[in-house]
Structures are given as C-alpha cells and as structure tokens.
Write a protein that holds these residues in place. Structure first.
Motif, PDB file in Angstrom:
ATOM      1  N   PRO A   1      -6.963  12.989   0.216  1.00  0.00           N
ATOM      2  CA  PRO A   1      -6.566  11.636  -0.284  1.00  0.00           C
ATOM      3  C   PRO A   1      -5.429  11.194   0.546  1.00  0.00           C
ATOM      4  O   PRO A   1      -5.257  10.008   0.925  1.00  0.00           O
ATOM      5  CB  PRO A   1      -6.158  11.515  -1.440  1.00  0.00           C
TER       6      PRO A   1
ATOM      7  N   THR B   1      -4.552   7.219   7.098  1.00  0.00           N
ATOM      8  CA  THR B   1      -5.244   6.320   8.048  1.00  0.00           C
ATOM      9  C   THR B   1      -5.264   4.918   7.893  1.00  0.00           C
ATOM     10  O   THR B   1      -5.488   4.089   8.635  1.00  0.00           O
ATOM     11  CB  THR B   1      -6.889   7.080   8.249  1.00  0.00           C
ATOM     12  N   SER B   2      -5.174   4.613   6.545  1.00  0.00           N
ATOM     13  CA  SER B   2      -5.132   3.209   6.113  1.00  0.00           C
ATOM     14  C   SER B   2      -4.033   2.552   6.936  1.00  0.00           C
ATOM     15  O   SER B   2      -4.155   1.230   6.956  1.00  0.00           O
ATOM     16  CB  SER B   2      -5.151   3.113   4.540  1.00  0.00           C
TER      17      SER B   2
ATOM     18  N   SER C   1      -8.188  -0.335   3.886  1.00  0.00           N
ATOM     19  CA  SER C   1      -8.948   0.734   3.569  1.00  0.00           C
ATOM     20  C   SER C   1     -10.438   0.501   4.190  1.00  0.00           C
ATOM     21  O   SER C   1     -10.932   1.370   4.913  1.00  0.00           O
ATOM     22  CB  SER C   1      -9.399   1.042   2.090  1.00  0.00           C
TER      23      SER C   1
ATOM     24  N   ARG D   1     -12.360   5.624  11.123  1.00  0.00           N
ATOM     25  CA  ARG D   1     -13.252   6.956  10.400  1.00  0.00           C
ATOM     26  C   ARG D   1     -14.681   6.961  10.834  1.00  0.00           C
ATOM     27  O   ARG D   1     -15.208   8.083  10.819  1.00  0.00           O
ATOM     28  CB  ARG D   1     -13.180   7.319   8.960  1.00  0.00           C
TER      29      ARG D   1
ATOM     30  N   ALA E   1      -9.416   1.331   7.912  1.00  0.00           N
ATOM     31  CA  ALA E   1      -9.320   2.731   8.091  1.00  0.00           C
ATOM     32  C   ALA E   1     -11.182   3.423   7.960  1.00  0.00           C
ATOM     33  O   ALA E   1     -11.180   4.308   8.599  1.00  0.00           O
ATOM     34  CB  ALA E   1      -8.907   3.453   6.864  1.00  0.00           C
ATOM     35  N   ARG E   2     -11.911   2.698   7.141  1.00  0.00           N
ATOM     36  CA  ARG E   2     -13.336   3.538   6.938  1.00  0.00           C
ATOM     37  C   ARG E   2     -13.675   3.040   8.384  1.00  0.00           C
ATOM     38  O   ARG E   2     -14.594   3.951   9.066  1.00  0.00           O
ATOM     39  CB  ARG E   2     -13.994   2.461   5.939  1.00  0.00           C
TER      40      ARG E   2
ATOM     41  N   ASP F   1      -6.434  10.134   3.869  1.00  0.00           N
ATOM     42  CA  ASP F   1      -7.162   8.629   3.933  1.00  0.00           C
ATOM     43  C   ASP F   1      -5.990   7.722   3.759  1.00  0.00           C
ATOM     44  O   ASP F   1      -6.237   6.526   4.451  1.00  0.00           O
ATOM     45  CB  ASP F   1      -7.846   8.854   2.733  1.00  0.00           C
ATOM     46  N   ARG F   2      -4.824   7.893   2.855  1.00  0.00           N
ATOM     47  CA  ARG F   2      -3.957   6.848   2.792  1.00  0.00           C
ATOM     48  C   ARG F   2      -3.249   6.647   4.295  1.00  0.00           C
ATOM     49  O   ARG F   2      -2.876   5.563   4.542  1.00  0.00           O
ATOM     50  CB  ARG F   2      -3.090   7.178   1.823  1.00  0.00           C
TER      51      ARG F   2
ATOM     52  N   PHE G   1       0.801  -1.007   0.101  1.00  0.00           N
ATOM     53  CA  PHE G   1      -0.005   0.015   0.028  1.00  0.00           C
ATOM     54  C   PHE G   1       0.831   1.161  -0.040  1.00  0.00           C
ATOM     55  O   PHE G   1       0.550   2.127  -0.398  1.00  0.00           O
ATOM     56  CB  PHE G   1      -0.858   0.135   1.514  1.00  0.00           C
TER      57      PHE G   1
END
Length: 392
Positions: free
Chosen positions: A334, A340-341, A241, A248, A244-245, A337-338, A206
């Motif tokens: 973005p 957080t992943s 992801s 979040r 991460a979702r 978001d990355r 990733f």
C-alpha cells in the motif's frame, strides 16, 4: 573515500578523471549502475544481468558529458534490481544507508546515488526516473533532484526499463551545484523564473496531514520568490489513484517486454517482488492497456491546460517520509501504491519535475515538487536556486 553507507556496488571502485579546465572541474560524481562505463560491467542491480551482457566499450552519453565537462567519476552505485523498485532495497547488494534518516529506506531505484550524495561521498550522482526513482529518493534523503522532460536527455548507454517513461536525472545537496550540472546536461543556463503558481490541492489532500502541514511554509516561500498569489487547482480530476492505475498498467507491460528475452533465455535469479512485478506486467489485458493509453492522453491534456508558459504546479513529492527499513512485504504494497499516486504524472505526461528539499516530519525529510511545462527544465532549476537563496 570509504563507502560507509553501502552506496556503491561491491568490488573495486572505479575512478575516471574529468577533462582539465571544464566547467565542472573540481566536482565528483557517481553513476547508478544502469549507466554504461567503458570497461566496467553494467550490473543493473542483478548479478545475473551483468553476466548475461557484454562489458560496454563506451561511456553512456550522460557519463561522457560530465567527464568532458571536467567532473571526476568516483564509482557506480547500487540500484533496485533492474530498476524495478521505489524504496531502495536490493536483495543482492543490500540497502544503502539514508544518512538523513538512518532507520529508514533511502528510496529507489536510484538508492545508491541518493545515499552517496546525501553522505557527502560525491558532489552529484546520476540516476534514472521511470516511475519516481529520482523524485522519491530526493524527497526521502533531503536532496535536490530532477526528472527532466521526457526525451530531453540522450539515454544512449542507459539500461532501459520502460522506454516511454524512462528518463535520467541527477542529485545534489545544494542548488548551485544542481544548476551547474543542469547547465551541462541540458545545454541551457537556469531561467527565467515563472510568474504563476498553482497548488495541487488533491495531492496535498492525499498526503499525510503532517506532510501537508510541514510543506506549507515552503509553499508560502515559493509564492514569495515568484511574487505571486498561489491558486488552488485539482491536478488529476479523474483521481490520483486513476492516474496511478494507468501508469501501473503501462509501465510493467513495457518492463516485461524489455526483460522477457533475458528471462526466457537465462531464467535468472531475482527477488520475489521483482519477479512478481514482471509476471504482472506479462498479464495486463490488452483492454486495460488501451484504457491506460487513453488515460495517459487525458493526463497530458490536463497538464497542458494547467501549465501554459510561465506557470508551475507544486505538490508533495511523496505522501509520507521514508518508511522504516526492513518492513514486511504486506506493509510495503500500500505504501508503493500511495507513492505511485503522487508520481504517476511523470511517466504519463513527460513533464519536468524538481524535488525541493526543506521540510521535516518526525525528523525525516519530505520534499516539495514543482512541475512545469514540457521543456521548462531550466526554469525549474532557477526556482530551486531562488528558493535556496530565500531560505538562507
């Protein structure tokens, strides 16, 4: 010492001497402006928050512990507003300078603490980690940093954000100081070293290819230090992801619950990105929250399976080096978001994680993280010491 990197909160600098003869005598420390210091407002990175809350009469537990151990407090440091940030930019107090990469952000929300340690303004600094705020600045600034096992440290006197994920940690430039602080705050000396090493291949895949390549020598050195052959594993079978979702979906709801009374009472000033995050937290459907809670249980089960006693897992702390300062908001989302992943497992599972500095991409630091079973914080610190010794 002059604040040449905008690490400390504006106004007069506080200095509180530590107890004479303690195990940390001779060391200096700073604290993120979420920790109470008696007689000084806790600002939380938002000027209206400081006005709305009384000046604390007692030190936070972590602050008192370091003072009792002999370290000298030399100031409070800038944080992302109410700790809701991951890059280190604050609309009220500005962005601390990342001396390891001056054209780039320091990472947040423990930005000032990381900047102060990286610039040599103090030996160590306290910060917090809810969604990555110790690990990300550690990676971006080239520091040792720790997100302890959730619940391991007493958070009395710490401004909350999302209690089911909130932790407190510390930064240092070297592993010896890192271990000294850990012995005091954890109440446990470093050790023993683990004997098995897993490599989170999904996390390495990733990350940017340049980051994965730059960290490979550290992975090999880590295997050598542990005298073991690394084994590839998937950390998040459901998808990074997806984890991460889930984070979040859970963390913003708690943040909204934490700050809602203040917002509804005072209508405080705050940056648009912070306000937008809180609004989003107020609107997460119950069905999404229920799904995220189940995914959290799956993530916890996965790490329990992967990390029996004596085993650690390594992965890139961040998928890329620190972004440039002052990027527009559409470019930052973005990136967040990355990040957080690769950080969601902290808040979801509560396992301890240490950032090990030692790699560069285009001259900017990137860190290698090690994760252990719950309660193995001292073992991870021992690994940090062994890695530093092996690189010297």
């Amino acid at each position: 010492m002059a604040d040449r990197v905008n690490a400390f909160v504006p106004g007069p600098r506080i200095r509180i001497p530590g107890r004479e003869g303690g195990p940390l005598a001779g060391l200096t420390f700073a604290v993120k402006d979420l920790f109470d210091v008696a007689g000084t407002p806790t600002g939380g990175g938002n000027h209206d928050w400081a006005k709305a809350n009384p000046v604390p009469e007692r030190h936070a537990w972590a602050v008192q512990s370091l003072l009792d151990a002999g370290a000298e407090l030399v100031g409070k440091t800038i944080t992302d507003e109410v700790s809701l940030g991951i890059l280190g930019e604050n609309a009220f107090d500005g962005t601390p300078l990342n001396t390891a990469a001056p054209d780039r952000v320091p990472g947040g929300s423990s930005s000032g603490s990381a900047a102060a340690v990286a610039a040599g303004l103090c030996d160590t600094a306290l910060g917090t980690d809810t969604g990555g705020s110790m690990r990300v600045p550690g990676s971006f600034c080239g520091l040792y940093s720790i997100r302890p096992t959730h619940g391991r440290l007493d958070l009395t006197g710490l401004m909350p954000q999302a209690p089911s994920s909130d932790t407190a940690g510390w930064f240092t430039r070297d592993a010896a100081t890192f271990a000294r602080i850990g012995t005091v705050l954890l109440g446990e000396a470093p050790g023993p070293l683990p004997t098995k090493l897993l490599v989170a291949v999904d996390a390495f895949g990733f990350a940017d290819p340049e980051v994965a390549a730059a960290l490979q020598p550290m992975v090999q050195r880590l295997a050598g230090v542990l005298d073991t052959t690394p084994r590839d594993e998937i950390m998040a079978p459901q998808g990074l992801s997806v984890w991460a979702r889930a984070q979040r979906s859970l963390q913003p709801v708690e943040a909204w619950q934490t700050f809602r009374p203040w917002i509804e009472r005072d209508n405080p000033r705050m940056a648009f990105s912070v306000a937008a995050g809180l609004i989003a937290g107020s609107q997460v459907p119950v069905s999404e929250q229920n799904w995220a809670a189940l995914m959290r249980e799956e993530a916890r089960a996965r790490l329990r399976y992967l990390l029996p006693p004596g085993t650690i897992l390594c992965l890139p702390t961040t998928p890329f080096p620190a972004p440039l300062r002052g990027l527009p908001m559409p470019a930052l989302r973005p990136m967040r978001d990355r990040i957080t992943s690769l950080c969601a497992q902290g808040g979801l599972t509560g396992h301890p994680q240490v950032n090990l500095p030692g790699a560069l991409v285009d001259g900017a630091p990137v860190g290698l993280s090690i994760i252990g079973g719950r309660g193995t914080d001292a073992s991870l610190i021992a690994v940090a010491q062994a890695m530093e010794a092996a690189s010297s």
